[in-house]
Design a protein around this motif. Sequence first.
Motif, PDB file in Angstrom:
ATOM      1  N   THR A  29     -54.406 -19.701   5.640  1.00 42.02           N
ATOM      2  CA  THR A  29     -55.141 -19.185   4.490  1.00 42.02           C
ATOM      3  C   THR A  29     -56.484 -18.600   4.921  1.00 42.02           C
ATOM      4  O   THR A  29     -57.256 -19.236   5.620  1.00 42.02           O
ATOM      5  CB  THR A  29     -55.364 -20.300   3.452  1.00 42.02           C
TER       6      THR A  29
ATOM      7  N   ASP B 201     -49.845 -20.183   3.967  1.00 44.09           N
ATOM      8  CA  ASP B 201     -49.113 -19.633   2.824  1.00 44.09           C
ATOM      9  C   ASP B 201     -47.607 -19.790   3.078  1.00 44.09           C
ATOM     10  O   ASP B 201     -47.199 -20.307   4.131  1.00 44.09           O
ATOM     11  CB  ASP B 201     -49.539 -18.181   2.564  1.00 44.09           C
TER      12      ASP B 201
ATOM     13  N   TRP C 178     -47.715 -14.327  -0.849  1.00 44.27           N
ATOM     14  CA  TRP C 178     -49.101 -14.066  -1.268  1.00 44.27           C
ATOM     15  C   TRP C 178     -49.562 -12.658  -0.890  1.00 44.27           C
ATOM     16  O   TRP C 178     -50.229 -11.980  -1.684  1.00 44.27           O
ATOM     17  CB  TRP C 178     -50.047 -15.085  -0.642  1.00 44.27           C
TER      18      TRP C 178
ATOM     19  N   GLN D  21     -56.631 -13.056   2.361  1.00 46.00           N
ATOM     20  CA  GLN D  21     -55.280 -13.310   2.873  1.00 46.00           C
ATOM     21  C   GLN D  21     -54.713 -12.068   3.558  1.00 46.00           C
ATOM     22  O   GLN D  21     -53.970 -12.188   4.542  1.00 46.00           O
ATOM     23  CB  GLN D  21     -54.364 -13.787   1.743  1.00 46.00           C
TER      24      GLN D  21
ATOM     25  N   THR E  51     -51.335 -18.183  -5.432  1.00 42.42           N
ATOM     26  CA  THR E  51     -50.832 -19.362  -4.705  1.00 42.42           C
ATOM     27  C   THR E  51     -49.537 -19.906  -5.293  1.00 42.42           C
ATOM     28  O   THR E  51     -48.909 -20.768  -4.683  1.00 42.42           O
ATOM     29  CB  THR E  51     -51.886 -20.480  -4.676  1.00 42.42           C
TER      30      THR E  51
END
Length: 316
Positions: free
Chosen positions: A188, A182, A121, A146, A116
């Motif tokens: 997310t 993200d 990500w 993710q 994070t």
Amino acid sequence: MNLQTLTSGISPLDLRSCLISKKGEIIYEHYRDQDTASKIAKTNSCTKSILSALICIAMDQGLLPQADTTISTFFPQLAAKEDPRYREMTLHHLLTMTAGLEWTEFGGANSFPRMTRTPDWVQFVLDQPLRDAPGSRMEYNSGVSQLLSAILVQASGMPIARFAEMNLFGPLGIESYKWEQDPQGIHTGGFGLWLRPSDMLKFGQLYLNQGSWENQQLISKDLALRSVQPAIHVEAPRRGAYGWHWWADSYTLEAENTSEASFDYFYARGFGGQFIHVIPSLEIVVVLTDDKRKKAQFPGDVFRQFIAPFLLRREH
């Protein structure tokens, strides 16, 4: 066993909420205060089970291929990696947390907090080394959630929240929510969804109904059932098994002067005391939420220590 017995047991725990429904009817409803019922709050990793539902819906609609499809279909860069095991990684492996990536969820270089703090990500997760052969071992990993979010965006051509509104939230009547994103704007997958307790209960009821809601099959029965089946046993200190972003376990009550009673159940679990438990044999859904700091929370398993024995004694 009456409901007052349950109230006296859980009142000292100061939970944010506790809701129990049987056959779709609420039989127990507790909120810490009047505002809690209408307020959205973090569900944390219960988000994963919502994502699982959306993945199943996308498969039903033909937007996503079957679960044994390799994820290099969506991330071609994996095909260029030296380790050939990256090319064996499938959607099923992501859904069951058996991708094989070297990962420590809450600490270390390969972790959810570290992810994070990076500018990308998805790329952070794809860059992680492999420790195990895909499919051989479950390692809890919000990073693979993710990846699933990014895959769903590719497949649907829209933000995940919009896909959810059209195919899940809308039909369930979920109107109040918040969903974090993200740096690339991808919602997310492993955490970050805020819901009301009553809407968490609706989601549990959908799975109790094997994907059906008000005579509409939101998720095919086959995938609704498959997604909550134990796919791989988990390692201690966790217990039970893991399915497609759902946990599965069983509970046995050795009651005095009665025969042994038990049930199987599956559940969504979020950090800090957020749970959606579904008990098919009893036709019951239980939602628990909390918001106290860890040191102030009950240190045990509220469901197994208080709710499960109450439900079995009530049935027997």
